[in-house]
Design an enzyme around this catalytic site. Structure first.
Site, PDB file in Angstrom:
ATOM      1  N   LYS A  78      38.766  44.581   9.469  1.00 55.64           N
ATOM      2  CA  LYS A  78      37.768  44.350  10.506  1.00 55.64           C
ATOM      3  C   LYS A  78      37.800  45.531  11.471  1.00 55.64           C
ATOM      4  O   LYS A  78      38.845  45.846  12.044  1.00 55.64           O
ATOM      5  CB  LYS A  78      38.128  43.072  11.263  1.00 55.64           C
ATOM      6  CG  LYS A  78      37.066  42.010  11.211  1.00 55.64           C
ATOM      7  CD  LYS A  78      37.543  40.800  11.951  1.00 55.64           C
ATOM      8  CE  LYS A  78      36.409  39.875  12.242  1.00 55.64           C
ATOM      9  NZ  LYS A  78      36.852  38.744  13.047  1.00 55.64           N
TER      10      LYS A  78
HETATM   11  C1  E4P Z   1      34.563  36.232  13.335  1.00 58.02           C
HETATM   12  O1  E4P Z   1      34.851  37.130  12.606  1.00 58.02           O
HETATM   13  C2  E4P Z   1      34.706  36.288  14.797  1.00 58.02           C
HETATM   14  O2  E4P Z   1      35.935  36.782  15.133  1.00 58.02           O
HETATM   15  C3  E4P Z   1      34.472  34.944  15.404  1.00 58.02           C
HETATM   16  O3  E4P Z   1      33.447  34.276  14.693  1.00 58.02           O
HETATM   17  C4  E4P Z   1      34.241  34.974  16.888  1.00 58.02           C
HETATM   18  O4  E4P Z   1      33.847  33.690  17.327  1.00 58.02           O
HETATM   19  P1  E4P Z   1      33.821  33.270  18.875  1.00 58.02           P
HETATM   20  O5  E4P Z   1      32.686  33.968  19.530  1.00 58.02           O
HETATM   21  O6  E4P Z   1      33.638  31.780  18.849  1.00 58.02           O
HETATM   22  O7  E4P Z   1      35.143  33.694  19.456  1.00 58.02           O
END
Ligand code: E4P
Length: 216
Positions: free
Chosen positions: A83
């Protein structure tokens, strides 16, 4: 549409996996902090549970450092997807990691133009954050629609991974739009299984079953 579970909690991941709907996993530093476990051991355990892409987040601020971190993360397991945070450095890192055959998921994407750059850099996945856009009075799913329109117009291969999913409507709209993936918290996955008429129907069938003559 593929379902990823958005969690670093192996209990949650096992629970969703047992439902037969988990195609992959996404984690982030906040999710790891919540479970209080280290990244490496958590990612290794997740990869032993789910046979699909598992996103592990790089946290460096320069492309050079992101690439180094990405190489280390990719060595944890063949299913690891690195990521990479959106931005100029993130795009440079995405291009370099892609050239080395390392899969990437560009995170913290909030506009179609950012998603366009991700596709051009060769990202495996792009993560538009819908819930966080809704939180600031924008329409997160409208942004996803725009990204899908652009990707389809040009045949980009980057997969659209709808992230920051907060409710079943996000999942429905993502599926209706033909998004490639939605990464979903366990609580929302469980909500998808529920309907008040299902509960009422089960209650009625169970009550009527009591009235059915049984063999003595
Ligand atoms: C996914 O890869 C993200 O890290 C995640 O969906 C973030 O979600 P949030 O906005 O609820 O923290």
């Amino acid at each position: 549409m593929k379902f990823f579970i958005d969690s670093a909690d192996v209990k949650e991941i096992r629970a969703a996996h047992a439902m037969g709907c988990v195609d992959g996993v996404t984690t982030n530093p906040s999710l790891l902090a919540k479970v209080g476990r280290g990244l490496e051991e958590t990612i290794r355990e997740i990869c032993s549970i789910v046979d699909g892409p598992v996103s592990a987040e790089a946290v460096s601020m320069t492309a050079e450092e992101l690439v180094k971190e990405g190489r280390t993360l990719a060595k944890l397991h063949p299913n690891v997807v690195v990521k990479v945070p959106m931005g100029v450095e993130g795009m440079k890192a995405t291009k370099a990691l892609t050239a080395e055959g390392i899969k990437t998921n560009v995170t913290l994407v909030f506009s179609p133009n950012q998603a366009l750059l991700c596709a051009k850099a060769g990202a495996t996945f792009v993560s538009p954050f819908v819930g966080r856009l809704d939180d600031v009075s924008e329409d997160g799913m409208e942004m996803v629609r725009q990204v899908l329109t652009i990707y389809r117009a040009y045949g980009y291969k980057t997969q659209v991974l709808v992230a920051s999913v907060r409710n079943p409507v996000h999942v429905l709209r993502a599926a209706m739009m033909g998004a490639d993936v939605a990464t979903i918290p366990l609580s929302v996955i469980q909500q998808l299984a529920q309907h008040p008429l299902t509960d009422a129907g089960i209650k009625k069938f169970l009550a009527d079953w009591e009235k059915v003559p049984k063999p003595k």
